[in-house]
Design a protein around this motif. Structure first.
Motif, mmCIF file in Angstrom:
data_model
loop_
_atom_site.group_PDB
_atom_site.id
_atom_site.type_symbol
_atom_site.label_atom_id
_atom_site.label_comp_id
_atom_site.label_asym_id
_atom_site.label_seq_id
_atom_site.Cartn_x
_atom_site.Cartn_y
_atom_site.Cartn_z
ATOM 1 N N MET A 123 -6.289 -1.129 -6.330
ATOM 2 C CA MET A 123 -7.406 -0.408 -5.720
ATOM 3 C C MET A 123 -6.938 0.950 -5.204
ATOM 4 O O MET A 123 -5.988 1.048 -4.425
ATOM 5 N N HIS A 124 -7.631 2.017 -5.662
ATOM 6 C CA HIS A 124 -7.373 3.379 -5.197
ATOM 7 C C HIS A 124 -8.369 3.709 -4.088
ATOM 8 O O HIS A 124 -9.567 3.457 -4.234
ATOM 9 N N THR A 171 0.830 -1.198 0.000
ATOM 10 C CA THR A 171 0.000 0.000 0.000
ATOM 11 C C THR A 171 0.866 1.251 0.000
ATOM 12 O O THR A 171 1.717 1.437 0.879
ATOM 13 N N ALA A 172 0.661 2.088 -1.004
ATOM 14 C CA ALA A 172 1.361 3.367 -1.110
ATOM 15 C C ALA A 172 0.438 4.468 -0.602
ATOM 16 O O ALA A 172 -0.742 4.520 -0.976
ATOM 17 N N THR A 173 0.973 5.347 0.226
ATOM 18 C CA THR A 173 0.172 6.408 0.829
ATOM 19 C C THR A 173 0.845 7.755 0.601
ATOM 20 O O THR A 173 2.049 7.909 0.839
ATOM 21 N N ALA A 179 -7.082 10.277 -4.782
ATOM 22 C CA ALA A 179 -6.720 9.059 -4.056
ATOM 23 C C ALA A 179 -5.549 9.336 -3.126
ATOM 24 O O ALA A 179 -4.479 9.762 -3.564
ATOM 25 N N GLY A 180 -5.769 9.064 -1.840
ATOM 26 C CA GLY A 180 -4.692 9.220 -0.886
ATOM 27 C C GLY A 180 -3.872 7.961 -0.712
ATOM 28 O O GLY A 180 -2.790 7.992 -0.122
ATOM 29 N N ALA A 181 -4.378 6.836 -1.246
ATOM 30 C CA ALA A 181 -3.667 5.564 -1.092
ATOM 31 C C ALA A 181 -3.942 4.671 -2.297
ATOM 32 O O ALA A 181 -4.969 4.803 -2.977
ATOM 33 N N LEU A 182 -3.008 3.780 -2.541
ATOM 34 C CA LEU A 182 -3.128 2.806 -3.629
ATOM 35 C C LEU A 182 -2.549 1.481 -3.167
ATOM 36 O O LEU A 182 -1.409 1.420 -2.699
#
Length: 331
Positions: free
Chosen positions: A224-225, A138-140, A215-218
């Motif tokens: 999923m965004h 998860t990228a934030t 999108a704050g996270a991916l």
């Protein structure tokens, strides 16, 4: 009589000599037989020892291995950066994660010294991007301060260029595996151009605005965004070229998330005349395909029109559509 006795004595001597000769001959024959038998026994003994030694050595023969780690596997990972935008630089640092191992790299190939148990693993890789953190898959995006009361959370409007890769790999013992991480660009550039029309257009001195539904996270494992948030749109006036007089803002986003995306804010005029006019424009349809094709920046524009009211006028942006942006030099 005397002559006869003499002949008889000679005959006995001959007989005795013959018997002695026969005994010697037999003794010699027996000696040869024994010698042959001893030779046979020695040969059979040597053959038996050879067979035993051969059997023993076949049991303890060393197995041949391909590597110094016959019970484990090792890996090298090569980053492939070809799937990125034309003006997007190749990242300087990247990270891989496999099992409980994480390694950072600055070269094209990461050669891990770690020994892995034979198994199937998830191999994740990503570039180290400013204002983006990665945990698991998860990228934030980093948070940012917003200037609008009650608008909700804001995130950084220009994070670094994140690239990610995800694959399942099988590691076998006694092997060095060479894997390739095909990096996908996960941040896309968005440019919004507003073309003011009407009598008050020339009096605009600023457009303060933000975009909702960024999108704050991916989660790059499933694409999923999530975590919808706001990003500031720092509009600047275009002063040169065919698009002079228009206003433009550029941001970089992981994507869009949530039910809708809206441009909200206000327009400020010289000498505060007229008073600031509120902006609220729906960009949901215009941004519906934003999460795909991230290597190509998206530019779209709309026309800001005035609608007279008893209190003055309202401003509405209409006709949102893709555009080449023209000359977007802003000052």
């Amino acid at each position: 009589m005397g002559a006869d006795a003499s002949r008889c004595h000679l005959g006995m001597d001959d007989i005795l000599r013959k018997e002695e000769d026969m005994e010697k001959t037999e003794s010699i024959r027996l000696s040869k037989i024994n010698a042959v038998r001893k030779t046979d026994f020695r040969l059979w003994g040597m053959m038996a020892i050879f067979a035993a030694v051969s059997s023993f050595t076949s049991c303890v023969k060393d197995e041949l291995f391909n590597t110094p780690h016959p019970d484990h596997g090792k890996i090298t990972v090569t980053a492939d950066w070809t799937a990125r935008g034309e003006d997007v630089p190749e990242p300087e640092r990247w990270t891989i994660s496999i099992g409980d191992y994480t390694g950072e790299e600055t070269e094209a190939v990461h050669a891990s010294d770690r020994l892995f148990e034979p198994d199937t693993y998830t191999l994740a890789a990503w570039s180290n991007a400013d204002n983006i953190t990665v945990s698991g898959t998860t990228a934030t995006v980093s948070s940012a301060s917003g200037n609008w009361d009650g608008a909700g959370a804001f995130i950084h409007n220009a994070p670094g260029w994140l690239h990610t890769s995800m694959q399942q790999v099988t590691i076998e013992k006694d092997r060095v595996h060479a894997f390739t991480a095909a990096m996908m660009q996960q941040v896309r550039q968005l440019t919004i151009v507003i073309d003011p029309k009407g009598d008050a257009a020339v009096r605009i001195v600023g457009i303060d605005a933000y975009l909702t539904g960024a999108a704050g996270a991916l989660d790059f494992a499933d694409g999923m965004h999530g975590s919808p948030a706001n990003v500031e749109l720092a509009f600047r006036k275009i002063t040169e070229g065919a698009d002079a007089g228009k206003w433009t803002a550029t941001v970089r986003l992981l994507g869009v998330a949530g039910m809708e995306q809206r441009l909200k804010g206000s327009i400020r005029f010289a000498d505060d005349n007229p008073k600031p006019v509120a902006l609220d424009s729906d960009l949901t349809e215009a941004l519906s395909g934003f999460n795909t094709g991230k290597t190509e920046g998206m530019i779209f524009g709309g026309t800001l029109v005035e609608t007279p009211t008893e209190a003055g006028f309202t401003a509405t942006i209409v006709g949102w559509q893709p555009t080449d942006g023209g000359n977007t030099d802003a000052h």
